[in-house]
Write a protein that holds these residues in place. Structure first.
Motif, PDB file in Angstrom:
ATOM      1  N   GLN A   1       2.508  -2.149  -9.619  1.00  0.00           N
ATOM      2  CA  GLN A   1       1.835  -3.270  -8.961  1.00  0.00           C
ATOM      3  C   GLN A   1       2.876  -4.246  -8.439  1.00  0.00           C
ATOM      4  O   GLN A   1       3.782  -4.650  -9.174  1.00  0.00           O
ATOM      5  CB  GLN A   1       0.923  -3.996  -9.947  1.00  0.00           C
ATOM      6  CG  GLN A   1      -0.200  -3.147 -10.471  1.00  0.00           C
ATOM      7  CD  GLN A   1      -1.004  -3.877 -11.525  1.00  0.00           C
ATOM      8  OE1 GLN A   1      -0.602  -4.888 -12.075  1.00  0.00           O
ATOM      9  NE2 GLN A   1      -2.172  -3.353 -11.826  1.00  0.00           N
TER      10      GLN A   1
ATOM     11  N   ASN B   1       0.810  -1.217   0.000  1.00  0.00           N
ATOM     12  CA  ASN B   1       0.000   0.000   0.000  1.00  0.00           C
ATOM     13  C   ASN B   1       0.843   1.267   0.000  1.00  0.00           C
ATOM     14  O   ASN B   1       0.508   2.242   0.667  1.00  0.00           O
ATOM     15  CB  ASN B   1      -0.961  -0.006   1.200  1.00  0.00           C
ATOM     16  CG  ASN B   1      -2.043  -1.044   1.030  1.00  0.00           C
ATOM     17  OD1 ASN B   1      -2.557  -1.234  -0.073  1.00  0.00           O
ATOM     18  ND2 ASN B   1      -2.378  -1.733   2.096  1.00  0.00           N
ATOM     19  N   ASP B   2       1.903   1.277  -0.770  1.00  0.00           N
ATOM     20  CA  ASP B   2       2.772   2.447  -0.894  1.00  0.00           C
ATOM     21  C   ASP B   2       2.067   3.493  -1.764  1.00  0.00           C
ATOM     22  O   ASP B   2       1.834   3.249  -2.948  1.00  0.00           O
ATOM     23  CB  ASP B   2       4.093   2.010  -1.519  1.00  0.00           C
ATOM     24  CG  ASP B   2       5.079   3.136  -1.679  1.00  0.00           C
ATOM     25  OD1 ASP B   2       4.804   4.057  -2.474  1.00  0.00           O
ATOM     26  OD2 ASP B   2       6.125   3.078  -1.022  1.00  0.00           O
ATOM     27  N   PRO B   3       1.715   4.653  -1.203  1.00  0.00           N
ATOM     28  CA  PRO B   3       0.958   5.646  -1.971  1.00  0.00           C
ATOM     29  C   PRO B   3       1.681   6.139  -3.230  1.00  0.00           C
ATOM     30  O   PRO B   3       1.049   6.334  -4.268  1.00  0.00           O
ATOM     31  CB  PRO B   3       0.748   6.797  -0.976  1.00  0.00           C
ATOM     32  CG  PRO B   3       0.908   6.185   0.364  1.00  0.00           C
ATOM     33  CD  PRO B   3       1.894   5.065   0.193  1.00  0.00           C
ATOM     34  N   PHE B   4       2.986   6.348  -3.149  1.00  0.00           N
ATOM     35  CA  PHE B   4       3.721   6.836  -4.324  1.00  0.00           C
ATOM     36  C   PHE B   4       3.709   5.797  -5.435  1.00  0.00           C
ATOM     37  O   PHE B   4       3.427   6.115  -6.593  1.00  0.00           O
ATOM     38  CB  PHE B   4       5.157   7.233  -3.957  1.00  0.00           C
ATOM     39  CG  PHE B   4       5.926   7.761  -5.129  1.00  0.00           C
ATOM     40  CD1 PHE B   4       5.593   8.981  -5.701  1.00  0.00           C
ATOM     41  CD2 PHE B   4       6.977   7.041  -5.669  1.00  0.00           C
ATOM     42  CE1 PHE B   4       6.295   9.477  -6.793  1.00  0.00           C
ATOM     43  CE2 PHE B   4       7.683   7.524  -6.758  1.00  0.00           C
ATOM     44  CZ  PHE B   4       7.345   8.750  -7.328  1.00  0.00           C
TER      45      PHE B   4
ATOM     46  N   HIS C   1      11.046   1.012  -5.579  1.00  0.00           N
ATOM     47  CA  HIS C   1       9.909   0.383  -4.893  1.00  0.00           C
ATOM     48  C   HIS C   1      10.193  -1.097  -4.629  1.00  0.00           C
ATOM     49  O   HIS C   1       9.963  -1.589  -3.520  1.00  0.00           O
ATOM     50  CB  HIS C   1       8.623   0.549  -5.696  1.00  0.00           C
ATOM     51  CG  HIS C   1       7.454  -0.107  -5.050  1.00  0.00           C
ATOM     52  ND1 HIS C   1       6.960   0.283  -3.824  1.00  0.00           N
ATOM     53  CD2 HIS C   1       6.687  -1.156  -5.442  1.00  0.00           C
ATOM     54  CE1 HIS C   1       5.940  -0.501  -3.484  1.00  0.00           C
ATOM     55  NE2 HIS C   1       5.760  -1.367  -4.455  1.00  0.00           N
TER      56      HIS C   1
ATOM     57  N   GLN D   1       1.575   3.436  -5.899  1.00  0.00           N
ATOM     58  CA  GLN D   1       0.207   3.344  -6.416  1.00  0.00           C
ATOM     59  C   GLN D   1      -0.109   4.505  -7.354  1.00  0.00           C
ATOM     60  O   GLN D   1      -0.782   4.320  -8.366  1.00  0.00           O
ATOM     61  CB  GLN D   1      -0.794   3.294  -5.259  1.00  0.00           C
ATOM     62  CG  GLN D   1      -0.759   1.975  -4.520  1.00  0.00           C
ATOM     63  CD  GLN D   1      -1.719   1.948  -3.345  1.00  0.00           C
ATOM     64  OE1 GLN D   1      -2.151   2.970  -2.832  1.00  0.00           O
ATOM     65  NE2 GLN D   1      -2.048   0.745  -2.906  1.00  0.00           N
ATOM     66  N   SER D   2       0.405   5.690  -7.049  1.00  0.00           N
ATOM     67  CA  SER D   2       0.130   6.850  -7.901  1.00  0.00           C
ATOM     68  C   SER D   2       0.742   6.690  -9.286  1.00  0.00           C
ATOM     69  O   SER D   2       0.246   7.255 -10.256  1.00  0.00           O
ATOM     70  CB  SER D   2       0.634   8.144  -7.251  1.00  0.00           C
ATOM     71  OG  SER D   2       2.042   8.253  -7.353  1.00  0.00           O
ATOM     72  N   LEU D   3       1.814   5.910  -9.392  1.00  0.00           N
ATOM     73  CA  LEU D   3       2.455   5.652 -10.680  1.00  0.00           C
ATOM     74  C   LEU D   3       1.836   4.459 -11.408  1.00  0.00           C
ATOM     75  O   LEU D   3       2.104   4.254 -12.583  1.00  0.00           O
ATOM     76  CB  LEU D   3       3.951   5.397 -10.491  1.00  0.00           C
ATOM     77  CG  LEU D   3       4.787   6.580 -10.029  1.00  0.00           C
ATOM     78  CD1 LEU D   3       6.222   6.136  -9.758  1.00  0.00           C
ATOM     79  CD2 LEU D   3       4.755   7.693 -11.057  1.00  0.00           C
ATOM     80  N   GLY D   4       1.052   3.666 -10.680  1.00  0.00           N
ATOM     81  CA  GLY D   4       0.468   2.468 -11.274  1.00  0.00           C
ATOM     82  C   GLY D   4       1.342   1.239 -11.094  1.00  0.00           C
ATOM     83  O   GLY D   4       1.140   0.219 -11.754  1.00  0.00           O
TER      84      GLY D   4
END
Length: 148
Positions: free
Chosen positions: A34, A24-27, A71, A29-32
């Motif tokens: 997975q 659940n890393d927000p950054f 990541h 996730q913001s890049l897409g």
């Protein structure tokens, strides 16, 4: 004398808690980005290159490749529930990718001790190695999960 904690036992016992935290890393996730594989000292993440992720020459921006690699590195070095931070990274860009390409970062732990961890992260497009990163983590005393 303090009892030594077995990192792998922590990973096994608290796998779900650790997994929920690292995925659940927000950054990312913001890049897409997975997360596709998560094991003790290993992580794999995938990203589809979008048109806004390219440089002036139409190829994926190095910062995007770096973010994907970073990541995967973060997930691999935090797999034991102990807060780990990046100390240093060195990345080599070998080939480029274009919008629509799916790029994959595989982070593998090379060596880990009480305070530091050493990782190699390879980034691929299909079977082609497009970048490689070496990274060192610093392992703090605290855990980011609740231990029994």
């Amino acid at each position: 004398m303090k009892k030594k904690v077995d990192d792998y036992q922590i990973y096994e016992k608290y796998y779900e808690q650790i997994f929920q935290q690292v995925k659940n890393d927000p950054f990312a996730q913001s890049l897409g980005i997975q997360l596709t594989k998560f094991e003790a000292g290993f992580a794999e993440a995938i990203l589809e290159v979008k048109s806004h992720m390219v440089n002036a020459y139409g190829t994926v921006h190095g910062a995007v490749i770096y973010a994907l690699a970073d990541h995967a590195f973060s997930v691999a070095c935090n797999a034991y529930g102990k807060t780990s931070l990046g100390l240093s990274t060195t990345i080599q860009f070998i080939e480029s990718a274009k919008p629509g390409d799916k790029i994959v970062a595989c982070a593998k732990e090379i060596k880990r001790n009480y305070r530091t961890g050493f990782y190699r992260i390879d980034i691929f497009h299909e079977q082609n190695l497009i970048a490689t990163m070496e990274a060192v983590s610093y392992r703090k005393d605290q855990y980011f999960i609740e231990l029994d």
